[in-house]
Design a protein around this motif. Structure first.
Motif, PDB file in Angstrom:
ATOM      1  N   ALA A   1       0.992  -1.144   0.115  1.00 32.25           N
ATOM      2  CA  ALA A   1       0.104  -0.119  -0.060  1.00 32.25           C
ATOM      3  C   ALA A   1       0.794   1.291   0.052  1.00 32.25           C
ATOM      4  CB  ALA A   1      -0.840   0.047   1.244  1.00 32.25           C
ATOM      5  N   VAL A   2       1.428   1.871  -1.147  1.00 35.28           N
ATOM      6  CA  VAL A   2       1.852   2.828  -1.239  1.00 35.28           C
ATOM      7  C   VAL A   2       1.166   4.170  -1.509  1.00 35.28           C
ATOM      8  CG1 VAL A   2       3.744   4.040  -2.861  1.00 35.28           C
ATOM      9  CG2 VAL A   2       3.905   1.573  -2.678  1.00 35.28           C
ATOM     10  N   LEU A   3       1.247   5.047  -0.562  1.00 34.87           N
ATOM     11  CA  LEU A   3       0.439   6.273  -0.649  1.00 34.87           C
ATOM     12  C   LEU A   3       0.899   7.355  -1.701  1.00 34.87           C
ATOM     13  CD1 LEU A   3       0.853   7.070   3.192  1.00 34.87           C
ATOM     14  CD2 LEU A   3      -1.373   6.585   2.058  1.00 34.87           C
ATOM     15  N   THR A   4      -0.153   7.681  -2.480  1.00 35.52           N
ATOM     16  CA  THR A   4      -0.139   8.863  -3.236  1.00 35.52           C
ATOM     17  C   THR A   4       0.222  10.194  -2.616  1.00 35.52           C
ATOM     18  OG1 THR A   4      -2.318   9.369  -3.403  1.00 35.52           O
ATOM     19  CG2 THR A   4      -1.847   7.629  -4.723  1.00 35.52           C
ATOM     20  N   PRO A   5       0.634  11.092  -3.312  1.00 29.62           N
ATOM     21  CA  PRO A   5       0.743  12.720  -2.689  1.00 29.62           C
ATOM     22  C   PRO A   5      -0.349  12.991  -1.867  1.00 29.62           C
ATOM     23  CG  PRO A   5       1.635  12.861  -4.822  1.00 29.62           C
ATOM     24  CD  PRO A   5       1.118  11.285  -4.444  1.00 29.62           C
ATOM     25  N   ALA A   6      -1.746  12.734  -2.221  1.00 26.45           N
ATOM     26  CA  ALA A   6      -3.092  12.889  -1.560  1.00 26.45           C
ATOM     27  C   ALA A   6      -2.998  12.075  -0.425  1.00 26.45           C
ATOM     28  CB  ALA A   6      -4.201  12.870  -2.691  1.00 26.45           C
ATOM     29  N   GLY A   7      -2.732  10.850  -0.557  1.00 28.30           N
ATOM     30  CA  GLY A   7      -2.825   9.967   0.568  1.00 28.30           C
ATOM     31  C   GLY A   7      -1.861  10.435   1.805  1.00 28.30           C
ATOM     32  N   ARG A   8      -0.688  10.924   1.386  1.00 27.85           N
ATOM     33  CA  ARG A   8       0.350  11.191   2.432  1.00 27.85           C
ATOM     34  C   ARG A   8      -0.221  12.630   3.147  1.00 27.85           C
ATOM     35  NH1 ARG A   8       4.225   9.877  -1.568  1.00 27.85           N
ATOM     36  NH2 ARG A   8       4.381  11.896  -2.442  1.00 27.85           N
ATOM     37  N   ALA A   9      -0.624  13.379   2.065  1.00 31.35           N
ATOM     38  CA  ALA A   9      -1.322  14.595   2.936  1.00 31.35           C
ATOM     39  C   ALA A   9      -2.372  14.529   3.772  1.00 31.35           C
ATOM     40  CB  ALA A   9      -1.881  15.637   1.869  1.00 31.35           C
ATOM     41  N   LEU A  10      -3.313  13.167   3.592  1.00 27.88           N
ATOM     42  CA  LEU A  10      -4.416  12.997   4.515  1.00 27.88           C
ATOM     43  C   LEU A  10      -3.867  12.212   5.739  1.00 27.88           C
ATOM     44  CD1 LEU A  10      -7.495  12.772   5.057  1.00 27.88           C
ATOM     45  CD2 LEU A  10      -7.353  10.360   3.801  1.00 27.88           C
ATOM     46  N   VAL A  11      -2.774  11.598   5.867  1.00 27.42           N
ATOM     47  CA  VAL A  11      -2.297  10.858   7.185  1.00 27.42           C
ATOM     48  C   VAL A  11      -2.179  11.801   8.358  1.00 27.42           C
ATOM     49  CG1 VAL A  11      -0.439   9.820   8.180  1.00 27.42           C
ATOM     50  CG2 VAL A  11      -0.997   9.209   5.980  1.00 27.42           C
ATOM     51  N   PRO A  12      -1.841  12.784   8.487  1.00 24.18           N
ATOM     52  CA  PRO A  12      -1.667  13.740   9.552  1.00 24.18           C
ATOM     53  C   PRO A  12      -2.993  14.211  10.091  1.00 24.18           C
ATOM     54  CG  PRO A  12      -0.717  14.823   7.959  1.00 24.18           C
ATOM     55  CD  PRO A  12      -0.858  13.441   7.327  1.00 24.18           C
ATOM     56  N   ARG A  13      -3.958  14.567   9.096  1.00 24.18           N
ATOM     57  CA  ARG A  13      -5.469  14.936   9.370  1.00 24.18           C
ATOM     58  C   ARG A  13      -6.170  13.942   9.708  1.00 24.18           C
ATOM     59  NH1 ARG A  13      -2.822  17.627   5.018  1.00 24.18           N
ATOM     60  NH2 ARG A  13      -3.332  19.942   4.844  1.00 24.18           N
ATOM     61  N   ALA A  14      -6.124  12.647   9.027  1.00 20.18           N
ATOM     62  CA  ALA A  14      -7.075  11.687   9.722  1.00 20.18           C
ATOM     63  C   ALA A  14      -6.414  11.100  11.081  1.00 20.18           C
ATOM     64  CB  ALA A  14      -6.713  10.246   8.580  1.00 20.18           C
ATOM     65  N   LYS A  15      -5.219  11.349  11.611  1.00 21.42           N
ATOM     66  CA  LYS A  15      -4.742  10.911  12.822  1.00 21.42           C
ATOM     67  C   LYS A  15      -5.390  11.862  13.773  1.00 21.42           C
ATOM     68  CE  LYS A  15      -0.337   8.597  11.833  1.00 21.42           C
ATOM     69  NZ  LYS A  15       1.027   8.635  11.855  1.00 21.42           N
ATOM     70  N   ALA A  16      -5.182  13.052  13.355  1.00 17.79           N
ATOM     71  CA  ALA A  16      -5.915  14.125  14.184  1.00 17.79           C
ATOM     72  C   ALA A  16      -7.520  14.090  14.342  1.00 17.79           C
ATOM     73  CB  ALA A  16      -5.623  15.609  13.913  1.00 17.79           C
ATOM     74  N   LEU A  17      -8.085  13.661  13.461  1.00 16.32           N
ATOM     75  CA  LEU A  17      -9.698  13.435  13.596  1.00 16.32           C
ATOM     76  C   LEU A  17      -9.768  12.325  14.270  1.00 16.32           C
ATOM     77  CD1 LEU A  17     -10.527  14.358   9.956  1.00 16.32           C
ATOM     78  CD2 LEU A  17     -11.265  15.745  11.885  1.00 16.32           C
ATOM     79  N   VAL A  18      -9.241  11.047  14.074  1.00 14.89           N
ATOM     80  CA  VAL A  18      -9.495   9.876  14.887  1.00 14.89           C
ATOM     81  C   VAL A  18      -9.010  10.091  16.378  1.00 14.89           C
ATOM     82  CG1 VAL A  18      -8.640   7.504  15.183  1.00 14.89           C
ATOM     83  CG2 VAL A  18      -9.282   8.350  12.931  1.00 14.89           C
ATOM     84  N   ASP A  19      -7.938  10.582  16.522  1.00 16.39           N
ATOM     85  CA  ASP A  19      -7.724  10.849  18.130  1.00 16.39           C
ATOM     86  C   ASP A  19      -8.687  11.745  18.657  1.00 16.39           C
ATOM     87  OD1 ASP A  19      -5.464   9.527  17.802  1.00 16.39           O
ATOM     88  OD2 ASP A  19      -4.118  11.187  17.634  1.00 16.39           O
ATOM     89  N   GLN A  20      -9.322  12.793  18.145  1.00 15.74           N
ATOM     90  CA  GLN A  20     -10.377  13.688  18.704  1.00 15.74           C
ATOM     91  C   GLN A  20     -11.444  12.853  18.858  1.00 15.74           C
ATOM     92  OE1 GLN A  20      -9.363  16.783  19.795  1.00 15.74           O
ATOM     93  NE2 GLN A  20     -11.539  16.691  20.636  1.00 15.74           N
ATOM     94  N   LEU A  21     -11.805  12.028  17.941  1.00 15.57           N
ATOM     95  CA  LEU A  21     -13.181  11.086  18.073  1.00 15.57           C
ATOM     96  C   LEU A  21     -12.992  10.431  19.314  1.00 15.57           C
ATOM     97  CD1 LEU A  21     -15.840  10.048  17.027  1.00 15.57           C
ATOM     98  CD2 LEU A  21     -14.826   8.542  15.842  1.00 15.57           C
ATOM     99  N   ALA A  22     -12.074   9.756  19.707  1.00 11.95           N
ATOM    100  CA  ALA A  22     -11.498   8.803  20.782  1.00 11.95           C
ATOM    101  C   ALA A  22     -11.668   9.759  21.998  1.00 11.95           C
ATOM    102  CB  ALA A  22     -10.181   8.229  20.601  1.00 11.95           C
ATOM    103  N   LEU A  23     -11.189  10.721  22.014  1.00  9.88           N
ATOM    104  CA  LEU A  23     -11.369  11.872  23.173  1.00  9.88           C
ATOM    105  C   LEU A  23     -12.645  12.198  23.570  1.00  9.88           C
ATOM    106  CD1 LEU A  23      -8.539  14.441  22.794  1.00  9.88           C
ATOM    107  CD2 LEU A  23      -8.810  12.773  24.674  1.00  9.88           C
ATOM    108  N   THR A  24     -13.375  12.275  22.463  1.00 12.26           N
ATOM    109  CA  THR A  24     -14.911  12.868  22.666  1.00 12.26           C
ATOM    110  C   THR A  24     -15.806  11.628  22.960  1.00 12.26           C
ATOM    111  OG1 THR A  24     -14.710  14.430  20.837  1.00 12.26           O
ATOM    112  CG2 THR A  24     -16.661  13.826  21.371  1.00 12.26           C
ATOM    113  N   ARG A  25     -15.579  10.672  22.561  1.00 15.10           N
ATOM    114  CA  ARG A  25     -16.268   9.306  23.095  1.00 15.10           C
ATOM    115  C   ARG A  25     -16.093   9.016  24.509  1.00 15.10           C
ATOM    116  NH1 ARG A  25     -14.505   5.378  17.981  1.00 15.10           N
ATOM    117  NH2 ARG A  25     -16.168   5.778  16.502  1.00 15.10           N
TER     118      ARG A  25
END
Length: 306
Positions: free
Chosen positions: A55-79
């Motif tokens: 699973a090799v990331l495209t440039p768009a995929g690489r850009a999404l990684v830190p944003r996805a981590k931040a969103l998932v972490d925030q969801l865990a906190l909220t839950r």
């Protein structure tokens, strides 16, 4: 946005194949593929290079990684915050801890807290990477409180701004050898005398290992670690067997008659234990447990000042 798609995306990034990601999140590969395709439709961009075997990331995929981590972490906190709302002093508290906490008498204090709060379930957890692993699990809200080394893992940027911690205890890291080791009788030892010895150490990434490595680098010295032992309390057993020398917290070596502390000039290394939590996480249970140790820290500081 379906957060399951983001969680699947991060699993693929971490595991590097769709099949491994499916196993990690306990689903089937077709579901992983469907979730990734759905996310790509929503993002309007390809996230992985489908021509690659992994699973090799495209440039768009690489850009999404830190944003996805931040969103998932925030969801865990909220839950977790929502589940904590309205809690009385009861429920489950997940406590992470490094391997050696004897100076703060953790089992004794946990018993006192449990006796005073009989409806609380305390879950004590560890991490193979020690402080670095526990800090990461706090960030992900996988644990509620942690007992860690006060010296944090070295990371670039302000990644620990969310971490609140209070120092509970500290002391010296000491060098130890077997009673028959030729360095034991030396009174003029320098750090350079230890560099060429056979070394027993904690795995790379654990805090005390980092502190010792830094001391040798600062002196312009290199050494070879021949044996790694994950649990600091067991290191003296290997030293006593005359396999090599080691650096351990003083309280671990204090009552051992089968090892000797080496007197090394000009070196002062410290261990430390702190209690830590996520600044954005709070509940009645977390506050009650935290306040108990805050009081112990104040009493300790008061005793030092007298």
């Amino acid at each position: 946005m379906d957060f399951r798609h983001l969680e699947t995306f991060l699993a693929v990034v971490e595991q590097r194949t769709f099949a491994a990601a499916a196993e990690e999140i306990n689903t089937v590969q077709s579901t992983v593929s469907a979730n990734i395709k759905a996310l790509e439709r929503e993002m309007r961009a390809a996230l992985f290079d489908r021509s690659a075997r992994t699973a090799v990331l495209t440039p768009a995929g690489r850009a999404l990684v830190p944003r996805a981590k931040a969103l998932v972490d925030q969801l865990a906190l909220t839950r977790k915050e929502l589940s904590d709302i309205g809690d009385s002093i009861g429920g489950r508290l997940r406590v992470g801890t490094i391997g050696s906490t004897e100076p703060i008498e953790l089992p004794k204090v946990l018993k006192q807290f449990g006796d005073a709060n009989p409806h609380v379930i305390l879950e004590v957890l560890s991490d193979s990477v020690g402080t670095a692993g526990l800090v990461e699990r706090l960030r992900r809200s996988e644990i509620d409180i942690a007992f860690i080394a006060n010296r944090l893992p070295d990371r670039p940027g302000p990644v620990h701004d969310w971490l609140v911690r209070t120092l509970l205890a500290e002391g010296d890291l000491v060098f130890i050898a077997s009673p028959g080791h030729p360095l034991v009788e030396r009174t003029d030892l320098q750090l350079a005398d230890l560099a060429s010895q056979i070394w027993i150490e904690s795995p790379s990434g654990q805090t005390n290992r980092t502190i010792t490595d830094e001391a040798f680098r600062a002196a312009g010295l290199s050494r070879t670690v021949n044996l790694e032992v994950a649990e600091p309390a067991k290191v003296p057993n290997y030293v006593a067997a005359d396999i090599g020398i080691a650096a351990v917290p003083d309280f671990i070596a204090h009552d051992r008659t089968d090892v000797r502390v080496l007197r090394v000039e000009g070196v002062k290394l410290k261990w430390s234990i702190a209690i830590a939590r996520h600044s954005e996480r709070s509940s009645t249970l977390i506050e009650a447990f935290w306040n108990q140790f805050e009081e112990r820290a104040r009493n300790r500081q008061h005793g030092l000042e007298q």
